[in-house]
Enzyme design. Sequence first.
Site, PDB file in Angstrom:
ATOM      1  N   GLU A  25       2.510   2.198  -3.727  1.00 17.24           N
ATOM      2  CA  GLU A  25       1.571   2.485  -4.817  1.00 17.24           C
ATOM      3  C   GLU A  25       0.869   3.825  -4.621  1.00 17.24           C
ATOM      4  OE1 GLU A  25      -0.841   1.955  -8.276  1.00 17.24           O
ATOM      5  OE2 GLU A  25       1.062   1.108  -7.598  1.00 17.24           O
ATOM      6  N   SER A  84       1.858   6.366  -2.818  1.00 21.31           N
ATOM      7  CA  SER A  84       2.815   7.457  -2.908  1.00 21.31           C
ATOM      8  C   SER A  84       3.185   7.752  -4.359  1.00 21.31           C
ATOM      9  CB  SER A  84       4.079   7.122  -2.106  1.00 21.31           C
ATOM     10  OG  SER A  84       3.793   7.102  -0.723  1.00 21.31           O
ATOM     11  N   ALA A 135       0.825  -1.204   0.000  1.00 24.60           N
ATOM     12  CA  ALA A 135       0.000   0.000   0.000  1.00 24.60           C
ATOM     13  C   ALA A 135       0.858   1.251   0.000  1.00 24.60           C
ATOM     14  CB  ALA A 135      -0.932  -0.011   1.217  1.00 24.60           C
ATOM     15  N   CYS A 174      -4.713   6.741   7.907  1.00 22.93           N
ATOM     16  CA  CYS A 174      -3.542   6.111   7.292  1.00 22.93           C
ATOM     17  C   CYS A 174      -2.295   6.264   8.147  1.00 22.93           C
ATOM     18  CB  CYS A 174      -3.303   6.708   5.910  1.00 22.93           C
ATOM     19  SG  CYS A 174      -1.830   6.066   5.086  1.00 22.93           S
ATOM     20  N   GLU A 207       7.475  12.237   1.315  1.00 27.70           N
ATOM     21  CA  GLU A 207       7.962  11.695   0.047  1.00 27.70           C
ATOM     22  C   GLU A 207       7.555  12.599  -1.111  1.00 27.70           C
ATOM     23  OE1 GLU A 207       7.307   7.587  -1.005  1.00 27.70           O
ATOM     24  OE2 GLU A 207       7.067   7.080   1.108  1.00 27.70           O
TER      25      GLU A 207
END
Length: 401
Positions: free
Chosen positions: A235, A237, A232, A342, A351
């Site tokens: 993908e 990010s 998770a 999350c 990121e």
Amino acid sequence: MSDMAAAYAADPHGIGARLREAGPVHQVTMPDGTSVWLVTRYADVHRALADPRLSLSKRNAKPGGYQGFSLPPALDANLLNMDAPDHTRLRRLAGPAFTARRVAELRPALTDAARGLADAVAARLAAEGSADLVADFATPYAVLAISELLGVPAASRGRFREWTAGLLGAEATREGMAAIVREMYAFFTTLVADKRAQPSGDLLSDLVAARDADDRLGEDELTSLAFLLLFAGYENSANLIAGAAYAALADERVRAAARGDGIAALVEEVARHESPALLAIRRFPVEDVEIGGAVVPAGETVMLALATANRDPRRFTAPDTVDLGRDDLHRHLSFGQGVHYCIGAPLARLEAEVALTALLDRLPDLRLSDEDPAVWHQSLRVRGLAALPVVGGEPARPGHR
């Protein structure tokens, strides 16, 4: 795939808007033929995300209902399938790695990685005249970031994209998905065994130590947690980074607003406008629950349309427009709400901010290709670019950051 499911995969924002304006809750048919309750409006989705009566555990699903992927126990015992107290225990173990302070320590390494990839994009532009920001920048950067955190060997990282496409793509088949799940099972069980044999100071090694020393999580929970964080994490990010790059390159007004301190605003606004997850993980009412005026029986499957709620005009002004000057940038639902918010949100934000800063500073003249338009994945689950072709002029002078 049903006609509605196929239409939604091809045009999630258009079909989502039609459903949202037609009503807050709809019964729709999923590709496997099962029926689910789709919640489309911001206020209802916001409440439902934090409603403890909506369970993530498959134990509360009625027989024969939609449950999503069929994963083996070693990959299925993860945070997206758990309620308290198990969810609380696992989140407490993984949480320290994703605090804002711990994530901030990764900035130097992430900055070096982003600058290196931006330099590689510049080199490809010079040599070939074009590049793909998904394949050449966003994906390898996101894979590197989460792999470094977990301690995944570099030689193993190339398989992630293939697995994701096979599981989340519109053309995914049950047989193909089953084969990929078997591959992932073998990979993650081997990875855990390697960390047990040779700890290397990464998050996964720490989790293995917690498992073996204090027995604070089961073996299946350990493997499943590694699978969730890696699969998770990268993908979503990658999709956020590529989507934000596209928003900046497609509209000079957005790009100008993003310069300098505006990068963080760009990330938040694109997280709303192009939510990397179209739908939240399915939920099962533990009792009859009223949502948006509809009574959903216990055990039925509820899907929360994050992307559609994030463009609800009842909550956001001009929701189909990317506007970095909004005063409610952080009110989107893309990272969830409540206890299931999350866990990797601080890392995803960092990121994206680091990656976009490096890309736009290194290549100030970068622009979208006129010949090869951006291509979006057709999926019921994710919103992401399959390709983002770009061209560009001279890169910034050395030392210009």
